[in-house]
Each structure stands twice: as C-alpha cells, then as structure tokens.
Design a protein around this motif. Sequence first.
Motif, PDB file in Angstrom:
ATOM      1  N   ASN A 109      13.078  -0.620   0.453  1.00  0.00           N
ATOM      2  CA  ASN A 109      14.243   0.242   0.636  1.00  0.00           C
ATOM      3  C   ASN A 109      13.875   1.642   0.155  1.00  0.00           C
ATOM      4  O   ASN A 109      13.946   1.948  -1.027  1.00  0.00           O
ATOM      5  CB  ASN A 109      15.387  -0.380  -0.175  1.00  0.00           C
ATOM      6  CG  ASN A 109      16.663   0.418  -0.153  1.00  0.00           C
ATOM      7  OD1 ASN A 109      16.704   1.549   0.331  1.00  0.00           O
ATOM      8  ND2 ASN A 109      17.722  -0.158  -0.694  1.00  0.00           N
ATOM      9  N   TYR A 110      13.462   2.475   1.117  1.00  0.00           N
ATOM     10  CA  TYR A 110      12.949   3.806   0.768  1.00  0.00           C
ATOM     11  C   TYR A 110      14.066   4.685   0.223  1.00  0.00           C
ATOM     12  O   TYR A 110      15.160   4.748   0.782  1.00  0.00           O
ATOM     13  CB  TYR A 110      12.314   4.478   1.993  1.00  0.00           C
ATOM     14  CG  TYR A 110      11.668   5.795   1.658  1.00  0.00           C
ATOM     15  CD1 TYR A 110      10.392   5.842   1.100  1.00  0.00           C
ATOM     16  CD2 TYR A 110      12.344   6.998   1.854  1.00  0.00           C
ATOM     17  CE1 TYR A 110       9.806   7.055   0.756  1.00  0.00           C
ATOM     18  CE2 TYR A 110      11.760   8.215   1.513  1.00  0.00           C
ATOM     19  CZ  TYR A 110      10.491   8.233   0.967  1.00  0.00           C
ATOM     20  OH  TYR A 110       9.911   9.444   0.622  1.00  0.00           O
ATOM     21  N   GLY A 136       0.823  -1.215   0.000  1.00  0.00           N
ATOM     22  CA  GLY A 136       0.000   0.000   0.000  1.00  0.00           C
ATOM     23  C   GLY A 136       0.855   1.263   0.000  1.00  0.00           C
ATOM     24  O   GLY A 136       0.495   2.277  -0.612  1.00  0.00           O
ATOM     25  N   PHE A 137       1.999   1.225   0.686  1.00  0.00           N
ATOM     26  CA  PHE A 137       2.961   2.344   0.683  1.00  0.00           C
ATOM     27  C   PHE A 137       3.504   2.509  -0.739  1.00  0.00           C
ATOM     28  O   PHE A 137       3.583   3.621  -1.272  1.00  0.00           O
ATOM     29  CB  PHE A 137       4.073   2.014   1.686  1.00  0.00           C
ATOM     30  CG  PHE A 137       5.085   3.109   1.939  1.00  0.00           C
ATOM     31  CD1 PHE A 137       4.898   4.416   1.491  1.00  0.00           C
ATOM     32  CD2 PHE A 137       6.244   2.835   2.671  1.00  0.00           C
ATOM     33  CE1 PHE A 137       5.845   5.413   1.749  1.00  0.00           C
ATOM     34  CE2 PHE A 137       7.192   3.812   2.934  1.00  0.00           C
ATOM     35  CZ  PHE A 137       7.001   5.095   2.470  1.00  0.00           C
ATOM     36  N   GLN A 138       3.837   1.388  -1.369  1.00  0.00           N
ATOM     37  CA  GLN A 138       4.338   1.446  -2.747  1.00  0.00           C
ATOM     38  C   GLN A 138       3.280   2.053  -3.675  1.00  0.00           C
ATOM     39  O   GLN A 138       3.583   2.883  -4.540  1.00  0.00           O
ATOM     40  CB  GLN A 138       4.717   0.029  -3.217  1.00  0.00           C
ATOM     41  CG  GLN A 138       5.884  -0.573  -2.439  1.00  0.00           C
ATOM     42  CD  GLN A 138       5.995  -2.091  -2.588  1.00  0.00           C
ATOM     43  OE1 GLN A 138       5.042  -2.767  -2.944  1.00  0.00           O
ATOM     44  NE2 GLN A 138       7.170  -2.633  -2.299  1.00  0.00           N
ATOM     45  N   VAL A 139       2.016   1.666  -3.470  1.00  0.00           N
ATOM     46  CA  VAL A 139       0.927   2.199  -4.293  1.00  0.00           C
ATOM     47  C   VAL A 139       0.819   3.718  -4.102  1.00  0.00           C
ATOM     48  O   VAL A 139       0.690   4.477  -5.069  1.00  0.00           O
ATOM     49  CB  VAL A 139      -0.420   1.521  -3.942  1.00  0.00           C
ATOM     50  CG1 VAL A 139      -1.584   2.222  -4.648  1.00  0.00           C
ATOM     51  CG2 VAL A 139      -0.396   0.037  -4.315  1.00  0.00           C
ATOM     52  N   GLY A 156      18.240  -1.006   3.964  1.00  0.00           N
ATOM     53  CA  GLY A 156      18.991   0.023   3.261  1.00  0.00           C
ATOM     54  C   GLY A 156      18.273   1.347   3.075  1.00  0.00           C
ATOM     55  O   GLY A 156      18.802   2.260   2.440  1.00  0.00           O
ATOM     56  N   SER A 157      17.075   1.464   3.640  1.00  0.00           N
ATOM     57  CA  SER A 157      16.305   2.709   3.484  1.00  0.00           C
ATOM     58  C   SER A 157      17.135   3.930   3.869  1.00  0.00           C
ATOM     59  O   SER A 157      17.825   3.923   4.886  1.00  0.00           O
ATOM     60  CB  SER A 157      15.069   2.686   4.385  1.00  0.00           C
ATOM     61  OG  SER A 157      14.105   1.812   3.884  1.00  0.00           O
ATOM     62  N   VAL A 158      17.022   4.973   3.071  1.00  0.00           N
ATOM     63  CA  VAL A 158      17.748   6.204   3.349  1.00  0.00           C
ATOM     64  C   VAL A 158      17.294   6.751   4.716  1.00  0.00           C
ATOM     65  O   VAL A 158      16.104   6.723   5.048  1.00  0.00           O
ATOM     66  CB  VAL A 158      17.531   7.224   2.205  1.00  0.00           C
ATOM     67  CG1 VAL A 158      16.069   7.678   2.107  1.00  0.00           C
ATOM     68  CG2 VAL A 158      18.425   8.426   2.356  1.00  0.00           C
ATOM     69  N   ALA A 204      10.295   6.672  -3.415  1.00  0.00           N
ATOM     70  CA  ALA A 204       9.996   5.382  -4.032  1.00  0.00           C
ATOM     71  C   ALA A 204      10.595   4.291  -3.161  1.00  0.00           C
ATOM     72  O   ALA A 204      11.475   4.548  -2.338  1.00  0.00           O
ATOM     73  CB  ALA A 204      10.595   5.318  -5.438  1.00  0.00           C
ATOM     74  N   LEU A 205      10.092   3.071  -3.364  1.00  0.00           N
ATOM     75  CA  LEU A 205      10.634   1.919  -2.644  1.00  0.00           C
ATOM     76  C   LEU A 205      11.415   1.080  -3.639  1.00  0.00           C
ATOM     77  O   LEU A 205      10.832   0.541  -4.589  1.00  0.00           O
ATOM     78  CB  LEU A 205       9.502   1.091  -2.032  1.00  0.00           C
ATOM     79  CG  LEU A 205       8.795   1.613  -0.760  1.00  0.00           C
ATOM     80  CD1 LEU A 205       9.815   2.060   0.290  1.00  0.00           C
ATOM     81  CD2 LEU A 205       7.811   2.711  -1.035  1.00  0.00           C
TER      82      LEU A 205
END
Lengths: 87, 219
Positions: B147-148, B89-92, B174-176, B102-103
Amino acid sequence: MIFSVHVEVRLRPGIADPQGSTIERAMPTLGFAGVSGVRVGKSIRFEIDAVDEASARAEAEDLCRRFLTNPVIEDAIVELEPAGVAS
Amino acid sequence: MSSRVGVVVFPGSNCEQDMVEAMRLVGGEPELLWHGDATVNGVDAVIVPGGFAHGDYLRPGAIARFSPVMSAVAEFAAAGGPVVGICNGFQVLTEAGLLPGALQKNAGLKFVCAPAQLRVETTNSVLTRAADKGAVLSIPINHFEGNYTCDAETLAQLRDEDRIVLRYVVNPNGSVDDIAGVCNEGRNVVGLMPHPERSTSELLGSTDGLPLLRSLLSV
C-alpha cells in the motif's frame, strides 16, 4: 555512563493498522465492549554508553530516525534513564 | 548485443530464479549478485527481486538496505544505471532512499495474491521504455505491505514530474492515487509491487511482463 533506552515505535496517525483493526474487531466476541482506537506498535529496548543523558538521547533519536523507524509511516517515542535504575 | 543483468540475492529473497529465467527468455544475460559483496560486478542493469530480505525483520527492507551490495547499487543508480525493485525489492529501494515514499500494510487487512490490471502511465522510465503508454497489462501481485504512501508534497511532485510509472486499474491495496510503481528523478530507478517475471508465458496466464523486462535490456 550506561543508559537504558526504551523506544516505542508507533504508526503515524492515518497509517493503516490492520493488526490493530483486527484486534479491535475481535474484542466484542470476547465480551469486551466499548474498546476503540486500538493501535499496535513496537517496543524496542537497548543500552547506550554515552557521556551524558543529552548525548545518549541524541544518539538514540538519530538511531530511530535512520534505522528503527521509517519516518514516512512511523513515529518514535524515546524514554531513557541511567542503567540500573528500577523502572 | 546482450545485456548483463544482475539480480540481487539477500537471505530471504525468493524470486531471483524466476527473474533469471525471465531475463534469459527476453535475451538478457542474468547473473546473481550476493548481498554480502559490495559490488554490482559491472552489470548493465540491476534487479532487486521479491521475497523477504533478512526476514523482513523490523520492517520490510529495513535491514536489507545495510547489506554491502546496496552501497554499490546506490552508486550504480547515481551514475544513471538502470535499477528495478520488484515487490520486496521496491520496499528495499524506498528504505534505502533510492525511491520516495513507503509501502504500508494493505488496506483491507489482507495479503493479496492475484492478477492485477496495470496501466502504463509513462514510457519515460527504464522499465517502460519498450511498453506502450496507456496499455493495460495483466501482471500478478503478491504482497501484504504494498500500500504505497507518501506525503502530499511528494505525491504532487511525482504527478508533476510524470514519475508515476504504473497505476492499478482497480486499486487492490489502498495505494495512494492507485500507484503500482514509481521512478526516481533520473527515471533510471523504478520500483513496483507487481511481478513482471511471473507474466512471461501463456502457461502462466499472461505474457504482459515481457515488454517491461525487455525495456531493461540495453536499447
């Protein structure tokens, strides 16, 4: 006029590419040494009906920007030619 | 007064029933919203749950954002309605332009399915208003593309405007800037990779999702 379009979708520089890294790491086990910089992208082909090449290109680029790529992480390279021309 | 919560269902969603159960548990009145209907049916809050909407074809969320329900969700969000996107849902929501960034695929090449420790960085969002700032919550993550990432300018803006809602205590993907969840300018749209609906009972190992889910209900 019908144009054949080929879009190459590439991850932007610096964006993680686990598929590319995995392929690269598998290569030495198959005896391929010295291969580096493997990046995996997508190849998308379609046809566009447009009045001329410039408008076909404009439409294809708009399509890339709004749908076929996520500009935050991907770039698109658009190649296009009149349909029916052998490539 | 109980709050009606709409849970969007795309072909390929798979966390909607968990969310329905979780919402009942915290006293909400959940209902499913089919992606093909261009309405949110007058609900008080909308959740875009996890899964693989439209098979994640092209990119996660890329096709889902064209589903008729998404124009209704965008209108609802623009009017200040609470919208939360979890995992897929976050990606959507990022693909739909309701949230920045973006992910991308996880650093470390692995699908990650594990409990994650999350720090509540702000209580000024629809998902954290009933939580405690600085609290560390144990909530599971379950994703390959979590990975944001965003450009430096967007990151600076998110920091300056206190829009990083949740951070990982130990970065799993690895998310920023260890980002696990962000909100929009209006603070009524939140996206996060972890699954609060899976932390709603001691039987599941944690109840830390409850304050987040309660935040969504009308206050």
